[in-house]
Every structure is written in structure tokens, then in C-alpha cells.
Scaffold this motif. Sequence first.
Motif, mmCIF file in Angstrom:
data_model
loop_
_atom_site.group_PDB
_atom_site.id
_atom_site.type_symbol
_atom_site.label_atom_id
_atom_site.label_comp_id
_atom_site.label_asym_id
_atom_site.label_seq_id
_atom_site.Cartn_x
_atom_site.Cartn_y
_atom_site.Cartn_z
ATOM 1 N N ILE A 25 0.843 -1.202 0.000
ATOM 2 C CA ILE A 25 0.000 0.000 0.000
ATOM 3 C C ILE A 25 0.873 1.245 0.000
ATOM 4 C CG2 ILE A 25 -1.577 1.395 1.418
ATOM 5 C CD1 ILE A 25 -2.950 -1.284 2.196
ATOM 6 N N ARG A 26 1.871 1.266 0.846
ATOM 7 C CA ARG A 26 2.775 2.425 0.894
ATOM 8 C C ARG A 26 3.481 2.629 -0.439
ATOM 9 N NH1 ARG A 26 4.751 0.212 6.169
ATOM 10 N NH2 ARG A 26 3.113 0.817 7.589
ATOM 11 N N ALA A 27 3.921 1.537 -1.049
ATOM 12 C CA ALA A 27 4.607 1.627 -2.340
ATOM 13 C C ALA A 27 3.660 2.151 -3.417
ATOM 14 C CB ALA A 27 5.164 0.267 -2.729
ATOM 15 N N LEU A 28 2.430 1.665 -3.419
ATOM 16 C CA LEU A 28 1.452 2.146 -4.407
ATOM 17 C C LEU A 28 1.136 3.628 -4.196
ATOM 18 C CD1 LEU A 28 -1.023 -0.882 -4.542
ATOM 19 C CD2 LEU A 28 0.444 -0.051 -6.398
ATOM 20 N N GLU A 29 1.057 4.050 -2.948
ATOM 21 C CA GLU A 29 0.793 5.460 -2.659
ATOM 22 C C GLU A 29 1.911 6.353 -3.190
ATOM 23 O OE1 GLU A 29 -1.902 5.287 1.383
ATOM 24 O OE2 GLU A 29 0.268 5.185 1.601
ATOM 25 N N ARG A 30 3.128 5.841 -3.230
ATOM 26 C CA ARG A 30 4.283 6.600 -3.715
ATOM 27 C C ARG A 30 4.547 6.372 -5.199
ATOM 28 N NH1 ARG A 30 7.882 4.041 0.502
ATOM 29 N NH2 ARG A 30 6.634 4.401 2.311
ATOM 30 N N SER A 31 3.670 5.599 -5.828
ATOM 31 C CA SER A 31 3.811 5.258 -7.260
ATOM 32 C C SER A 31 5.140 4.577 -7.568
ATOM 33 C CB SER A 31 3.636 6.500 -8.132
ATOM 34 O OG SER A 31 2.359 7.038 -7.962
ATOM 35 N N GLU A 32 5.614 3.788 -6.623
ATOM 36 C CA GLU A 32 6.856 3.051 -6.835
ATOM 37 C C GLU A 32 6.588 1.898 -7.810
ATOM 38 O OE1 GLU A 32 8.298 1.805 -3.004
ATOM 39 O OE2 GLU A 32 8.505 3.864 -2.314
ATOM 40 N N PRO A 33 7.523 1.593 -8.685
ATOM 41 C CA PRO A 33 7.320 0.487 -9.624
ATOM 42 C C PRO A 33 7.267 -0.851 -8.884
ATOM 43 C CG PRO A 33 9.526 1.407 -9.853
ATOM 44 C CD PRO A 33 8.802 2.260 -8.860
ATOM 45 N N MET A 34 6.297 -1.658 -9.259
ATOM 46 C CA MET A 34 6.137 -2.968 -8.643
ATOM 47 C C MET A 34 5.753 -3.965 -9.728
ATOM 48 S SD MET A 34 3.918 -2.009 -5.280
ATOM 49 C CE MET A 34 3.614 -3.719 -5.015
ATOM 50 N N ALA A 35 6.409 -5.100 -9.741
ATOM 51 C CA ALA A 35 6.141 -6.114 -10.760
ATOM 52 C C ALA A 35 4.684 -6.566 -10.733
ATOM 53 C CB ALA A 35 7.060 -7.311 -10.549
ATOM 54 N N GLU A 36 4.102 -6.655 -9.549
ATOM 55 C CA GLU A 36 2.738 -7.174 -9.416
ATOM 56 C C GLU A 36 1.677 -6.306 -10.095
ATOM 57 O OE1 GLU A 36 5.078 -8.473 -5.767
ATOM 58 O OE2 GLU A 36 4.831 -6.627 -6.898
ATOM 59 N N GLU A 42 -2.959 3.239 -14.722
ATOM 60 C CA GLU A 42 -3.006 4.041 -13.492
ATOM 61 C C GLU A 42 -4.349 3.920 -12.780
ATOM 62 O OE1 GLU A 42 -1.842 6.169 -10.317
ATOM 63 O OE2 GLU A 42 -0.561 5.350 -11.887
ATOM 64 N N GLY A 43 -5.435 3.936 -13.535
ATOM 65 C CA GLY A 43 -6.761 3.806 -12.925
ATOM 66 C C GLY A 43 -6.936 2.467 -12.236
ATOM 67 N N GLU A 44 -6.437 1.417 -12.856
ATOM 68 C CA GLU A 44 -6.525 0.081 -12.265
ATOM 69 C C GLU A 44 -5.647 -0.016 -11.024
ATOM 70 O OE1 GLU A 44 -7.488 -2.325 -16.405
ATOM 71 O OE2 GLU A 44 -5.394 -1.971 -15.826
ATOM 72 N N ARG A 45 -4.486 0.613 -11.059
ATOM 73 C CA ARG A 45 -3.620 0.620 -9.860
ATOM 74 C C ARG A 45 -4.300 1.346 -8.707
ATOM 75 N NH1 ARG A 45 1.865 2.129 -13.098
ATOM 76 N NH2 ARG A 45 2.184 0.064 -13.962
ATOM 77 N N GLN A 46 -4.969 2.440 -9.011
ATOM 78 C CA GLN A 46 -5.683 3.167 -7.963
ATOM 79 C C GLN A 46 -6.830 2.330 -7.402
ATOM 80 O OE1 GLN A 46 -4.772 6.052 -6.439
ATOM 81 N NE2 GLN A 46 -2.929 5.726 -7.663
ATOM 82 N N ALA A 47 -7.487 1.563 -8.265
ATOM 83 C CA ALA A 47 -8.560 0.681 -7.805
ATOM 84 C C ALA A 47 -8.007 -0.401 -6.878
ATOM 85 C CB ALA A 47 -9.277 0.055 -9.000
ATOM 86 N N VAL A 48 -6.850 -0.953 -7.229
ATOM 87 C CA VAL A 48 -6.191 -1.950 -6.378
ATOM 88 C C VAL A 48 -5.826 -1.319 -5.040
ATOM 89 C CG1 VAL A 48 -4.076 -3.336 -6.091
ATOM 90 C CG2 VAL A 48 -5.337 -3.394 -8.258
#
Length: 66
Positions: A25-36, A42-48
Motif C-alpha cells: 500500500i505504501r509503495a502504491l501510494e508513492r507510485s513506486e514500480p512494482m512487478a505485481e 493508473e486507474g486500475e492501480r488506484q482501484a487496487v
Amino acid sequence: MDQSKIAHCIEVLCRKGCKEVSLIIRALERSEPMAEVQELNEGERQAVLHELKSIMAVYQEGGTCW
């Protein structure tokens, strides 16, 4: 938005356990690259991110993860 991709991603991430999901969650909030989540837009990442936060709210209330 591809709901099946979102649901699959959430399932895969949740299998990692609540402490790992907290870090994700912290990584997604910082828009850090993640393989998963690299295949998601971007919209789908925000939904996740939103769904993971909702799931983790249950653990925060009960104090079972932190």
C-alpha cells in the motif's frame, strides 16, 4: 478498467499476508514500480490501492496485523 485483472492482482497481493500488503500500500501510494501491478494502467492501480486499503481497514480495527 479490467475488473478481472484488478481482482486477480488483489488476490495475488493478499496472499502475501497483511504485513506485506501494508508495505505494498505504501509503495502504491508513492507510485513506486512494482512487478505485481506493472500490467495495470493508473486507474486500475488506484482501484487496487483503494481495495487493499478497504481490506486492511478490517485488520487495523481489530489490531490483528500491526
